[in-house]
Write an enzyme that holds these catalytic residues in place. Structure first.
Site, PDB file in Angstrom:
ATOM      1  N   SER A 234     -44.641 -23.435 -44.712  1.00  0.00           N
ATOM      2  CA  SER A 234     -44.270 -25.117 -43.716  1.00  0.00           C
ATOM      3  C   SER A 234     -43.171 -25.008 -43.881  1.00  0.00           C
ATOM      4  O   SER A 234     -42.608 -26.047 -43.026  1.00  0.00           O
ATOM      5  CB  SER A 234     -45.260 -25.670 -42.726  1.00  0.00           C
ATOM      6  OG  SER A 234     -45.839 -26.179 -43.943  1.00  0.00           O
ATOM      7  N   LYS A 279     -47.791 -34.948 -40.156  1.00  0.00           N
ATOM      8  CA  LYS A 279     -47.115 -34.417 -40.701  1.00  0.00           C
ATOM      9  C   LYS A 279     -46.278 -35.706 -39.858  1.00  0.00           C
ATOM     10  O   LYS A 279     -45.251 -36.505 -41.269  1.00  0.00           O
ATOM     11  CB  LYS A 279     -46.211 -33.255 -40.695  1.00  0.00           C
ATOM     12  CG  LYS A 279     -47.062 -31.993 -41.191  1.00  0.00           C
ATOM     13  CD  LYS A 279     -46.797 -31.031 -41.314  1.00  0.00           C
ATOM     14  CE  LYS A 279     -47.143 -29.353 -42.641  1.00  0.00           C
ATOM     15  NZ  LYS A 279     -46.855 -28.239 -42.555  1.00  0.00           N
TER      16      LYS A 279
END
Length: 341
Positions: A234, A279
């Site tokens: 990611s 996140k």
């Protein structure tokens, strides 16, 4: 109650508490991780410095015990996932960790390729062999190879891709023996493996490993990425931006703290990731002012849409920016006004 009985009950309670903490449920729990500045992690030889910073964002993931399960159920930004949603069938902890680290390695390689090509710098690849991700249970490689091994020769012959390796094995017959040369922990070894027919009716001979190509990118100037403790793909977008920013004279950060997430394909496409809301929380806590999120061409339930929900909920001042490609992220930064002192 006697003092002796009280002590015994206390010991029993402590033992039960420890046992329940060590008993894992069939779930993984994820929670907001960190936003980590990339300049200390990535170093382009002779690269330019930056006033602001690019940051990768992470989630913390681990097996759930009864306590972490309850906490996750009560927490807004902790998520529970069934084991089968995270790990492949019969995949061991070691195989899972190796798969995550390999995805990170691949993410770094693709990020370097995208950034250097954007900067107009040639990129070359050196093929190393096939990387063993998993060993299939009950197959010939079991007990002979291990996840993380690098197979670079078969019967004394090097090969140029995993397709070449598979084609050579497929040209044999079940029961034939092949000799594999492989590297493990920096040491070269050889092992003989009797081939076995794949149990799918095809009778195709196999070694019994899940594999991927292992390639090393060759660029000038050299670039080093230290991400040994971070797994998964990611960080691809943010890696690409940091590397590109060190390659060019213009500072794309413009003095801002810039976080984000998204996988990176060699054509520059930014892909969907997991844990986007966690996140966003991590980036906000780290003081990020801009956050790049995969837009997925405006699809319903996109990472960008989820990120906006979290951003509104935590009342962050951080700007959430949707991107589908590396080019879009660069263009946004090029047109960004420099941060005032």
């Amino acid at each position: 109650m006697s003092r002796k009985a009280s002590i015994s009950l206390s010991i029993l309670a402590a033992v039960l508490l420890m046992a329940s903490a060590l008993y894992y449920l069939p779930y993984y729990v994820s929670k907001p991780g960190m936003a980590k500045e990339l300049e200390p992690i990535i170093e382009v030889e002779g690269g330019y410095e930056e006033e602001g910073s690019f940051m990768l964002t992470t989630v913390r993931m681990g097996r759930a015990n009864i306590y972490s399960y309850i906490i996750a159920k009560m927490s807004k930004y902790q998520e529970l996932y069934p084991v089968e949603d995270i790990r492949a069938e019969n995949e061991s902890d070691e195989e899972y960790n190796i798969r995550q680290l390999h995805m990170m390695d691949n993410s770094k390689t693709v990020a370097i390729e995208v950034a250097y090509k954007k900067a107009g710098i040639p990129v070359e690849y050196n093929y190393k062999g096939v990387y063993v991700l998993r060993i299939m249970e009950g197959m010939p490689a079991e007990g002979k190879l291990m996840p993380g091994d690098l197979v670079f020769e078969v019967d004394g012959n090097e090969f140029e891709s995993s397709d070449d390796f598979i084609a050579y094995i497929s040209s044999k017959k079940p029961g034939d023996i092949v000799q594999l040369a492989y590297k493990r922990n920096g040491k070269t070894n050889n092992v003989e493996v009797p081939l076995k027919a794949l149990d799918d009716g095809s009778e195709r001979p196999v070694v019994g490993i899940q594999l991927v190509d292992d390639k090393e990118i060759d660029v000038d100037p050299d670039v080093t990425v230290h991400s040994e403790e971070i797994g998964g793909p990611s960080a691809g977008l943010m890696f690409s931006l940091e590397i590109y920013n060190q390659l060019i004279e213009e500072d794309l950060t413009k003095g801002y703290e810039i976080a984000g997430t998204g996988t990176m394909s060699s054509d520059g496409t930014v892909g969907r990731i997991g844990g986007i809301q966690q996140k966003v929380v991590a980036a906000d806590k780290a003081g990020a002012e801009i956050f790049f999120a995969p837009f997925e061409k405006g699809a319903k339930g996109s990472n960008y849409e989820e990120a906006m929900i979290a951003a509104k909920d935590i009342k962050t001042k951080m700007k959430i920016v949707p991107v589908d490609t590396f080019e879009e992220a660069v263009s946004y930064l090029e047109n960004l006004n420099k941060k005032s002192s």
